[in-house]
Design an enzyme around this catalytic site. Structure first.
Site, PDB file in Angstrom:
ATOM      1  N   CYS A 437       0.394  -0.877   0.431  1.00 48.02           N
ATOM      2  CA  CYS A 437      -0.055  -0.035  -0.016  1.00 48.02           C
ATOM      3  C   CYS A 437       0.881   1.868   0.104  1.00 48.02           C
ATOM      4  O   CYS A 437       0.737   2.091  -1.100  1.00 48.02           O
ATOM      5  CB  CYS A 437      -1.110  -0.380   1.217  1.00 48.02           C
ATOM      6  N   ARG A 466       7.162 -10.769   5.732  1.00 52.08           N
ATOM      7  CA  ARG A 466       7.075 -10.483   7.116  1.00 52.08           C
ATOM      8  C   ARG A 466       8.008 -11.575   8.090  1.00 52.08           C
ATOM      9  O   ARG A 466       7.738 -12.781   7.707  1.00 52.08           O
ATOM     10  CB  ARG A 466       4.892 -10.713   6.899  1.00 52.08           C
ATOM     11  N   GLN A 484       0.817 -12.313  -3.313  1.00 55.03           N
ATOM     12  CA  GLN A 484      -0.730 -11.650  -3.189  1.00 55.03           C
ATOM     13  C   GLN A 484      -0.626 -11.224  -4.061  1.00 55.03           C
ATOM     14  O   GLN A 484      -0.546 -10.833  -4.704  1.00 55.03           O
ATOM     15  CB  GLN A 484      -1.166 -11.805  -1.985  1.00 55.03           C
ATOM     16  N   ASP A 486      -2.595  -8.713  -5.003  1.00 56.17           N
ATOM     17  CA  ASP A 486      -2.660  -7.490  -4.006  1.00 56.17           C
ATOM     18  C   ASP A 486      -2.876  -6.400  -4.563  1.00 56.17           C
ATOM     19  O   ASP A 486      -2.816  -6.169  -6.006  1.00 56.17           O
ATOM     20  CB  ASP A 486      -1.107  -7.493  -3.167  1.00 56.17           C
ATOM     21  N   HIS A 488      -5.081  -1.871  -5.221  1.00 57.56           N
ATOM     22  CA  HIS A 488      -5.459  -0.899  -4.238  1.00 57.56           C
ATOM     23  C   HIS A 488      -6.597  -0.270  -5.399  1.00 57.56           C
ATOM     24  O   HIS A 488      -6.263   0.376  -6.341  1.00 57.56           O
ATOM     25  CB  HIS A 488      -4.251   0.277  -3.382  1.00 57.56           C
ATOM     26  N   LYS A 571     -14.371  -2.561   7.025  1.00 60.50           N
ATOM     27  CA  LYS A 571     -13.805  -3.349   6.820  1.00 60.50           C
ATOM     28  C   LYS A 571     -14.550  -4.284   6.415  1.00 60.50           C
ATOM     29  O   LYS A 571     -15.527  -4.482   6.908  1.00 60.50           O
ATOM     30  CB  LYS A 571     -12.079  -4.067   6.561  1.00 60.50           C
ATOM     31  N   HIS A 643      -8.667  -1.177  -0.037  1.00 62.29           N
ATOM     32  CA  HIS A 643      -7.664  -2.145   0.353  1.00 62.29           C
ATOM     33  C   HIS A 643      -8.279  -3.678  -0.469  1.00 62.29           C
ATOM     34  O   HIS A 643      -8.974  -4.188  -0.033  1.00 62.29           O
ATOM     35  CB  HIS A 643      -6.880  -2.683   0.783  1.00 62.29           C
TER      36      HIS A 643
END
Length: 777
Positions: A437, A466, A484, A486, A488, A571, A643
């Site tokens: 992000c 991570r 992933q 991912d 945005h 979310k 996200h």
């Protein structure tokens, strides 16, 4: 702090550890450690040494317990008597209580029932008489006002709405297994006179960690005596008694244990915390719990292992005992069958058997994806890319490593740095990215943006890292290096509902291909949040509109989780259910108002002529990450950031798919699609020609020209889960055909179906293109 954890403030991974049992707590907890000591149980030596021996043939009494446990329990009893006396002295005013009994057997809502009640006297359990016995018999715990789990026998304190949580729900199972962990802890104290650490519920039961004097380890021969003690406690109908205790009293109560003292001194709020008593066990715990131990009808220890206190390899080595329990013996039998089937489907076993991936201690938590595993990865990525093109996504690539100043500006450094891999580069702190992000925010802001460009959908398959705790690593379901899907989305507030509806359609498309049903959960504004309430209300309203529209179109009901949103925005969490009816959270949709503000993201609205950006104010952020964000000027507005991930981590999703399909992959994603077997060397050239034709069409076709018998070749292909086995001989060569054995059609195994080669090619092309689940031509 989670009420489902035995130690109220100790964050834990929800996935249980592997055989090594080194389950590491969340690394964001305070760094101070309890002082290590060579004499781990100096305090225990003051107890009656005669009680150190296991008294399996005798009834355990309070006098048989060591002094430190007796003193702890005596203090609890004194404080409980004082508390009960104070409650009796309180006013017991009439309160308004409404029973929300949910849906009936026919799926129709049961009318709410108002009941007469008094504060500090009436309990949720006392109203179960108003509930159908088929429902009440399964009730584990109550929920007050849709938010707080509440012990059935704990007095109510105010006007409220009560619902009942059954064992069959995830919350109910966690409470039941948490209570069962307390019984295991009680049995362990009686058997070992040990110092307990913590004992939470986990995905398939519960565990308890403990330190045993003299470095003694738990043996499998200990399991039966522990189960016998637990069985005795069930028959005694031991109640779970709740008591709030101040910090000074907690220190006096648990001063014998450096483990409990660590929790008290580092993790509890100043006002203290609750403890629960169950039989001879008194333990730090937020609760809630079942009413009494008689609810537990089946209990079994599953395994034991070693672990480290706080997951720190430099700290004390503890013993961990895993168990599982049920309110019905039939459920235990079903659970054992489930475990047998889960073991057959274990992605770690199938991954080795099918040569998909492996792990190595040279890089813990990083998957070595082999050629056949990479084929599956590429098929998933190709699927997503094809949908991105249809749905207006732009794929981008962003750096893998950033200066710490970027993470400070985004806020991740302050809240997430312990979970990042930090590097020293030219005398500055850098970190490998754990998410995309901040980089995408930089991409948005690198030039002027117009409202005409919105919504702007950025997709990134970049590698993420991570720093997961070593004990939390678990095959491909929890790793340190991963990729992933991912994305945005930068949009206006007016575009939120339409974007969310589009994401729901995306979910249906992807999950439908794999046969995954899914559920939606909306999490709203938490107690601690950023931004203003009005903005939150608007955002939540738009999410609800999108969810209601999804439900109206046949998408199923959604669940409201009040107060469970992220601090930066509401979310939607999406849970899928696999072939074994296990729930997995893969997808997430999160609204974010904070990150666009942190990065001063703006777009030209077109309402007035665009003006040049004003200079940043001189006032600096408290975290030293540059200037404070400014309010957008005339003709400018702040975008909303969404996200979203559909499959989440590729590695984790591949693990889920492996177990969902038990290694029997649908044709379009299969790493082994066709195996051609010649019945004699004279037709090897035809077998290889068939292979070349399918390879030219980008299908995975192999040919077995080894010296093995035809029966062995076929059996090997079946074990390797080829979707189709083509057997070819002189007849097939002459007629340009193939004899097809379908992996999922037993009738074709003894004698395959003779199909012209052109027809077989066309059918398999269609099967792959249409991404069908059914393995049929």
């Amino acid at each position: 702090m989670s009420g489902q954890l035995n130690e109220p403030a100790l964050p834990l991974r929800t996935k249980e550890a592997g055989a090594e049992g080194v389950e590491k707590p969340n690394s964001k907890q305070p760094k101070s450690k309890p002082q290590k000591s060579k004499e781990l149980h100096a305090e225990q030596s003051k107890g009656d040494s005669a009680t150190i021996q296991d008294t399996e043939s005798k009834k355990t009494t309070t006098s048989q317990l060591p002094d430190f446990i007796q003193k702890r329990n005596q203090l609890f009893d004194e404080l409980k008597r004082k508390h009960d006396a104070e409650v009796l002295e309180k006013e017991h005013p009439v309160i308004n209580v409404v029973l929300d009994l949910g849906l009936g057997k026919d799926g129709i809502p049961i009318p709410a029932i108002p009941v007469a009640a008094k504060a500090w006297e009436s309990t949720a359990g006392s109203f179960l008489k108003h509930v159908d016995k088929d429902i009440s018999s399964d009730v584990v715990v109550a929920k007050v006002d849709g938010k707080e789990l509440w012990d059935l026998h704990r007095p109510l304190e105010r006007d409220c709405r009560i619902s009942y949580i059954p064992f069959t729900s995830p919350e109910g199972r966690n409470v039941f297994w948490h209570s069962s962990a307390h019984v295991l802890g009680e049995a362990a104290e009686c058997q070992y006179n040990c110092l307990l650490s913590h004992g939470p519920p986990v995905e398939q039961g519960f565990f308890y960690d403990m330190a045993i004097a003299g470095g003694q380890v738990v043996k499998e021969s200990d399991w039966s005596p522990l189960e016998s003690k637990a069985s005795k406690f069930f028959k005694e109908k031991q109640s779970f008694d709740r008591l709030h205790v101040s910090i000074p009293d907690l220190k006096e109560m648990f001063g014998y244990s450096k483990y409990k003292m660590y929790y008290i001194e580092n993790l509890l709020p100043p006002e203290g915390s609750t403890v629960y008593r169950c039989g001879t066990l008194v333990d730090l715990c937020l609760g809630p719990h079942i009413q009494n131990t008689s609810k537990i009808k089946a209990f079994q220890i599953m395994k034991n292992s070693s672990c480290y206190f706080r997951g720190d390899k430099d700290d004390d080595s503890l013993q961990r005992i895993y168990g599982v329990a049920f309110p019905d013996k039939k459920q235990m039998t079903e659970h054992k069958k489930f475990l047998e089937e889960a073991a057959k489907r274990d992605h770690r076993r199938i991954g080795i058997e099918q040569e998909l991936f492996f792990f190595n201690e040279m890089s813990p938590g990083s998957t070595f994806l082999l050629p056949h595993g990479t084929r599956i990865f590429n098929a998933l990525q190709k699927l997503l890319r094809s949908e991105y093109q249809k749905r207006g996504y732009s794929e981008v690539q962003s750096p893998n490593m950033y200066d710490s100043d970027l993470w400070k500006r985004s806020g991740h450094w302050q809240h997430y740095s312990d979970d990042m891999f930090v590097l020293d580069v030219e005398k500055k702190k850098w970190a490998l990215k754990p998410m995309n992000c901040p980089g995408h925010c930089m991409m948005f802001s690198h030039r002027e943006r117009s409202y005409r460009e919105l919504p702007l959908r950025m997709a990134d398959f970049g590698v993420l890292h991570r720093n997961e705790a070593s004990g939390a690593l678990n095959g491909m379901t929890r790793v340190r290096k991963f990729q992933q899907d991912d994305t945005h989305i930068f949009c206006t507030q007016d575009q939120i509902t339409e974007e969310i509806e589009g994401l729901f359609d995306f979910l249906k498309c992807i999950y439908g291909l794999f046969g995954f049903p899914f559920r939606l959960n909306l999490s709203t504004r938490p107690e601690k949040f950023l931004g203003d309430i009005a903005t939150w209300d608007v955002a939540e309203s738009k999410l609800k509109d999108a969810l209601n529209s999804f439900t109206a179109s046949g998408g199923g009901q959604w669940v409201l989780n009040e107060g469970d949103g992220a601090f930066y925005g509401p979310k939607i969490d999406i849970t899928i259910s696999d072939a074994l009816r296990r729930d997995w959270q893969c997808a997430t949709i999160q609204l974010d108002f904070q990150l666009p503000q942190n990065f001063d993201l703006e777009y030209m609205t077109g309402d007035t002529p665009a003006k040049a950006k004003s200079a940043a104010p001189d006032e600096a952020r408290e975290d030293g990450a540059g200037a404070l964000p400014k309010t957008p000027g005339p003709g400018r507005a702040r975008p909303v950031m969404i996200h979203r991930a559909i499959i989440g981590s590729f590695e984790r999703f591949m693990a889920i798919l492996t177990e969902h399909f038990a290694g029997k992959w649908p044709f379009w994603i299969s790493p082994r699609q066709v195996l051609v077997i010649p019945v004699m060397p004279a037709v090897n050239d035809y077998a290889q020609e068939v292979q070349r034709l399918f390879k030219a069409l980008k299908m995975y076709a192999d040919v077995d020209v080894s010296g093995n018998t035809m029966q062995k070749k076929i059996r090997t292909g079946q074990l390797q889960q080829y979707n189709f086995i083509f057997v070819v001989g002189a007849k097939e060569k002459e007629s340009q055909s193939v004899n097809i054995r379908n992996r999922d059609d037993q009738e074709t195994q003894a004698q395959g179906e003779l199909v012209p080669l052109d027809e077989a090619i066309n059918k398999l092309k269609a099967l792959k293109k249409e991404r069908r689940l059914l393995n049929a031509v």
